[in-house]
Design an enzyme around this catalytic site. Structure first.
Site, short mmCIF file in Angstrom:
data_model
loop_
_atom_site.label_atom_id
_atom_site.label_comp_id
_atom_site.label_asym_id
_atom_site.label_seq_id
_atom_site.Cartn_x
_atom_site.Cartn_y
_atom_site.Cartn_z
N GLU A 275 0.83 -1.21 0.00
CA GLU A 275 0.00 0.00 0.00
C GLU A 275 0.86 1.25 0.00
O GLU A 275 0.79 2.04 0.93
CB GLU A 275 -0.87 0.04 1.28
CG GLU A 275 -1.59 -1.23 1.59
CD GLU A 275 -1.99 -1.29 3.08
OE1 GLU A 275 -1.45 -0.54 3.90
OE2 GLU A 275 -2.84 -2.11 3.39
N GLY A 277 1.84 4.99 -0.75
CA GLY A 277 1.14 6.23 -1.10
C GLY A 277 2.16 7.29 -1.48
O GLY A 277 2.32 7.65 -2.64
N ARG A 278 2.88 7.75 -0.47
CA ARG A 278 3.82 8.85 -0.63
C ARG A 278 4.86 8.59 -1.74
O ARG A 278 5.15 9.47 -2.54
CB ARG A 278 4.56 9.05 0.69
CG ARG A 278 5.38 10.32 0.80
CD ARG A 278 6.16 10.32 2.11
NE ARG A 278 5.34 10.05 3.27
CZ ARG A 278 4.73 10.98 4.00
NH1 ARG A 278 4.87 12.24 3.70
NH2 ARG A 278 4.01 10.63 5.04
N ARG A 314 1.34 20.10 5.92
CA ARG A 314 2.43 19.26 6.43
C ARG A 314 3.44 20.01 7.30
O ARG A 314 3.83 19.51 8.36
CB ARG A 314 3.15 18.52 5.30
CG ARG A 314 2.25 17.54 4.55
CD ARG A 314 3.03 16.65 3.58
NE ARG A 314 3.94 15.77 4.29
CZ ARG A 314 5.24 15.96 4.41
NH1 ARG A 314 5.82 16.97 3.81
NH2 ARG A 314 5.97 15.13 5.10
N CYS A 346 -4.27 33.50 9.80
CA CYS A 346 -4.06 34.08 11.13
C CYS A 346 -3.72 33.00 12.15
O CYS A 346 -4.52 32.68 13.04
CB CYS A 346 -5.32 34.83 11.54
SG CYS A 346 -5.77 36.04 10.32
C1 LIG Z 1 -1.23 5.92 5.20
C2 LIG Z 1 -1.17 4.47 5.01
C3 LIG Z 1 -0.46 3.93 3.95
C4 LIG Z 1 0.36 4.76 3.00
O1 LIG Z 1 1.49 5.27 3.62
P1 LIG Z 1 2.61 5.98 2.74
O2 LIG Z 1 3.61 6.41 3.73
O3 LIG Z 1 1.98 7.13 2.04
O4 LIG Z 1 3.15 4.98 1.79
C5 LIG Z 1 -0.51 2.56 3.76
N1 LIG Z 1 -1.22 1.76 4.60
C6 LIG Z 1 -1.92 2.26 5.63
C7 LIG Z 1 -2.67 1.33 6.51
C8 LIG Z 1 -1.90 3.62 5.88
O5 LIG Z 1 -2.58 4.09 6.94
#
Ligand SMILES: *Cc1c(COP(=O)(O)O)cnc(C)c1O
Length: 421
Positions: A275, A277-278, A314, A346
């Site tokens: 999974e 994302g980043r 962030r 603000c």
């Molecule tokens: C946020 C999250 C991800 C993705 O994390 P990244 O650091 O963006 O790769 C994957 N799995 C779960 C369960 C998450 O909460």
């Protein structure tokens, strides 16, 4: 690697001058690069080419439909954390059999919707959630494919707000309880024990925490198999870091990460679900903003820009460091000035860069906050009645607005007056 570079002295997103987008769309805006998104997905895919693996992009990082569709067309699955994300993934053309539903607080209504769609699996984070899912599935006469999220109690060595695999975090069930919880899961109607899930945190730049976590995962597979569970997949989470500070951050290459997975888990003969994302979206986006004022304060110099914490949370939320590039390359060679880059909101916490040696900007200059493609636009708000930040996608020499800036009329029309006013 990304496709935001200087050409003829001005910042480009692929073959489009960022200033041209600013002239057409106004500032601030997010700009995404199709080539960068594609490259990041494909590097990861190639790294796992010799393993039975499915990449479920963690769309909470960036869930714009254009981003999702770009990845879906490449074959990506999705990791979703809400019904809204599940609907977005389906709208982008991702088939349900490539969707994993994660998160500590799924409602029964969300479970029912996901079951009716026929998703690949639920990552379950507690015993009460498991019971709720069993009830909902039984009522719908469905079998819910389940992985229990196990907390391996390892330190991902990342910021405390994005560390999730330690025993004090709210995520998952303790490793020590896992065998009992799996036994209970197997006994519940409507529950199909399918795999194990683990996710230790985000922005991980060292492979050691992964090695530690995967060792725990392997031991658990052996134990669960001995107890008679027939597992089909291992969900190893996401978390691979990106170089926010390109001179100092050296996150592992996906090839090295894949090698660690192969070494730790390869012999188990299970499908690997991941999974990320980043690592897919982070470097594929920038936040473009225009300088409003250059303010020399008593102790500090401030570059006041038209983007703020409402566009990019962030820095405020995680004390995150993101590079700031001038749009005009010539500014890079001028003597830098110690400064804060701040927005108009603000709040003292409203800053994009703090205490940094950056070029002496002037009013009207454009600048880009780099590596803003993940956890950027998705966290944007309208605090201070600012308009939700627009998003633009570039592909080669083309660009398109993929989320327009709303009008003030639309902003105000979101509120409804009660009939007594
Ligand atoms: C946020 C999250 C991800 C993705 O994390 P990244 O650091 O963006 O790769 C994957 N799995 C779960 C369960 C998450 O909460």
């Amino acid at each position: 690697m990304h496709h935001f570079t200087y050409k003829n002295g001005v910042l480009h997103a692929e073959d489009v001058a960022v200033a041209d987008i600013a002239a057409s769309v106004g500032t601030p805006f997010y700009c995404y690069s199709t080539a960068t998104l594609t490259r990041h997905y494909q590097v990861l895919e190639q790294a796992f080419a010799n393993q039975d693996a499915l990449i479920c992009y963690a769309m909470k990082a960036n869930s714009n439909q254009a981003v999702l569709k770009t990845l879906a067309k490449l074959g990506a699955g999705m990791d979703v954390v809400s019904e809204g994300e599940l609907r977005r993934a389906r709208a982008a053309g991702v088939t349900a059999d490539k969707i994993i539903f994660a998160g500590v607080g799924k409602t029964r209504a969300e479970m029912a919707y996901a079951l009716s769609e026929g998703i690949l699996g639920f990552n379950v984070e507690s015993l009460p959630e498991l019971h709720a899912l069993s009830d909902v599935a039984t009522e719908l006469r469905k079998q819910a494919p389940v992985s229990i999220r196990v907390n391996p109690d390892v330190d991902a060595k990342t910021h405390e707000k994005i560390s999730t695999g330690k025993s004090e975090n709210k995520f998952g069930v303790p490793y020590a309880d896992a065998v009992n919880i799996y036994a209970e899961a197997a006994s519940l109607p409507g529950i199909d024990v399918a795999g194990i899930h683990m996710h230790i945190g985000s922005q991980i730049t060292d492979l050691m925490p992964y090695r530690d976590a995967f060792r725990v995962l392997r031991e658990l597979v052996v134990e669960l198999r001995a107890a008679g569970h027939k597992l089909r997949h291992l969900d190893i989470g996401g978390g691979l870091g990106v170089p926010y500070d390109s001179a100092n951050d050296v996150p592992p290459h996906p090839d090295e990460y894949a090698a660690v997975v192969q070494e730790a888990l390869g012999a188990l003969d299970l499908k690997i679900v991941m999974e990320p994302g980043r690592v897919i979206a982070g470097n594929a986006g920038i936040l473009v903003s225009r300088v409003l004022y250059w303010k020399v304060g008593a102790e500090r110099t401030f570059t006041i820009v038209d983007a703020s914490m409402t566009e990019l949370l962030r820095p405020t939320l995680y004390e995150a460091y993101q590079e700031v590039w001038p749009e005009r390359e010539a500014l890079k060679v001028e003597t830098p000035v110690l400064q804060d880059v701040v927005g108009p909101v603000c709040e003292s916490g409203d800053y994009l860069a703090k205490g940094r040696e950056l070029p002496p900007f002037s009013e009207g200059d454009l600048l880009a906050v780099m590596t803003a493609g993940a956890y950027g636009a998705v966290m944007a708000s309208t605090y201070n009645s600012r308009l939700l930040v627009p998003e633009v996608m570039v592909s080669g020499d083309k660009f398109a607005v993929v989320r327009p800036r709303p009008s003030y009329e639309e902003l105000i029309a979101q509120d409804v007056l009660p009939d007594w006013l």
